[in-house]
Design an enzyme around this catalytic site. Structure first.
Site, short mmCIF file in Angstrom:
data_model
loop_
_atom_site.label_atom_id
_atom_site.label_comp_id
_atom_site.label_asym_id
_atom_site.label_seq_id
_atom_site.Cartn_x
_atom_site.Cartn_y
_atom_site.Cartn_z
N PRO A 1 0.79 -1.24 0.00
CA PRO A 1 0.00 0.00 0.00
C PRO A 1 0.82 1.29 0.00
O PRO A 1 0.26 2.36 -0.16
CB PRO A 1 -0.80 -0.11 1.29
CG PRO A 1 0.05 -0.96 2.19
CD PRO A 1 0.72 -1.95 1.28
N ASP B 1 4.61 2.43 -11.12
CA ASP B 1 3.46 3.33 -11.20
C ASP B 1 3.83 4.69 -10.63
O ASP B 1 4.83 4.83 -9.93
CB ASP B 1 2.26 2.75 -10.42
CG ASP B 1 1.67 1.53 -11.10
OD1 ASP B 1 1.96 1.31 -12.28
OD2 ASP B 1 0.91 0.80 -10.44
N LYS C 1 1.23 5.85 -14.43
CA LYS C 1 -0.19 5.59 -14.27
C LYS C 1 -0.65 6.06 -12.90
O LYS C 1 -0.15 5.62 -11.88
CB LYS C 1 -0.47 4.09 -14.42
CG LYS C 1 -1.29 3.82 -15.65
CD LYS C 1 -1.32 2.36 -15.98
CE LYS C 1 -2.05 1.57 -14.91
NZ LYS C 1 -2.27 0.18 -15.32
N GLY D 1 0.05 -2.09 -4.22
CA GLY D 1 -0.79 -3.12 -3.61
C GLY D 1 -0.42 -4.49 -4.12
O GLY D 1 0.75 -4.88 -4.14
N MET E 1 -11.13 2.80 -5.86
CA MET E 1 -11.31 3.83 -6.90
C MET E 1 -12.72 4.41 -6.85
O MET E 1 -13.36 4.60 -7.89
CB MET E 1 -11.02 3.24 -8.30
CG MET E 1 -9.58 2.85 -8.49
SD MET E 1 -9.28 2.10 -10.11
CE MET E 1 -9.73 0.42 -9.79
#
Ligand code: SAM
Length: 263
Positions: A16, A39, A60, A92, A174
């Protein structure tokens, strides 16, 4: 001249966000990496596990794709043709809303070997941060991980909530900007009005915060949104604990044990 065989791509779960919430295997692979494609939300502290590697942000963001997926796939293939150990570091767990399959398909088509190193997904990190289990005997018999988003669009018709179980712990990814609509959908699906909701922002980061509400209040007020990623946990398993009064055992005048509350 014989061309060298391609390197191997490791899809590594970064957890996380905290730099010490990776698996030992993840750390070992990162230590051997020649190149790490990561990312956007990775911290410097996480990338320090790969000191000898070139670090490339493939840009991203959690709730959108700044770099087209095809460009990321291409970058992975190019990296594997030039390097022996390529790490694709994903937030994650790579297999949870990680677009893992698109990247695997691209590598398979190019004949490049790969392996997955799992990571701690946000649901687990958020539950730990808030001090809850995701399942709880007699209370929540399932965990349902779901997002109301699909691709770049959003599904406004509540299809995403079909099959969600009021007896489960539902974890929404999300969903920050859609929290109010999500709560309304869940109430419409038969979830009880005062089902607890816990919003965990930036689980495991220094900026972590935990906010408690219920479905009715969330449907009325929505959620304040900032830059931090957030998961919403919904269900009885995340109901705030009522403190248990401490008690002590005393011996009565007849020498029988008696439990006495200290309050
Ligand atoms: C594209 S998904 C990736 C999920 C990731 N693969 C995982 O297993 O956690 C991004 C979403 O994960 C959640 N998320 C990621 N990191 C988080 C964190 N540290 N705290 C809370 N939610 C997080 C948010 O819901 C965010 O919008």
């Amino acid at each position: 001249m014989m061309s060298r065989p391609p390197g191997k791509v490791w899809f590594v779960g970064a957890g996380p966000g905290a730099a010490d919430l990776l698996t030992v295997r993840a750390i070992r692979v990162l230590a051997q990496a020649d190149i790490v494609l990561h990312d956007a939300l990775m911290t410097e502290a996480l990338l320090e596990w790969a000191p000898g590697a070139t670090h490339v942000a493939v840009g991203k963001r959690c709730e959108g794709a700044a770099m087209p997926q095809a460009t990321i796939d291409r970058a992975l293939i190019d990296a594997a043709r030039r390097n022996a150990v390529v790490v694709r570091l994903k937030g994650g767990d790579p297999g949870v809303f990680g677009r893992l399959d698109e990247e695997i398909d691209a590598l398979d088509a190019a004949g490049i070997p790969w392996e997955i190193v799992p990571g701690i997904t946000s649901a687990s990190a958020a539950a730990a941060a808030a001090g809850h289990s995701l399942t709880r005997r007699g209370v929540a018999r399932a965990v349902q991980i779901v997002t109301p988003r699909i691709g770049r669009g959003e599904q406004g018709d509540g299809q995403w909530a079909r099959g969600l179980d009021p007896a489960a712990t539902v974890v929404l990814y999300m969903a920050g900007r859609m929290a109010q609509a999500c709560a309304r959908t869940l109430l419409g699906q038969g979830f009880a009005a005062h089902t607890p909701v816990v919003a965990v922002r930036a689980a495991s980061w220094l900026q972590q915060s935990i906010e408690r509400t219920d479905l009715t209040r969330l449907a009325r007020d929505g959620l304040t949104i900032d830059e931090r990623p957030v998961v919403l946990m919904v269900g009885e398993a995340v109901r705030e604990r009522t403190p248990v009064p401490s008690s002590r055992v005393v011996l009565g005048s007849d020498c029988r044990a008696e439990v006495v509350s200290s309050h």
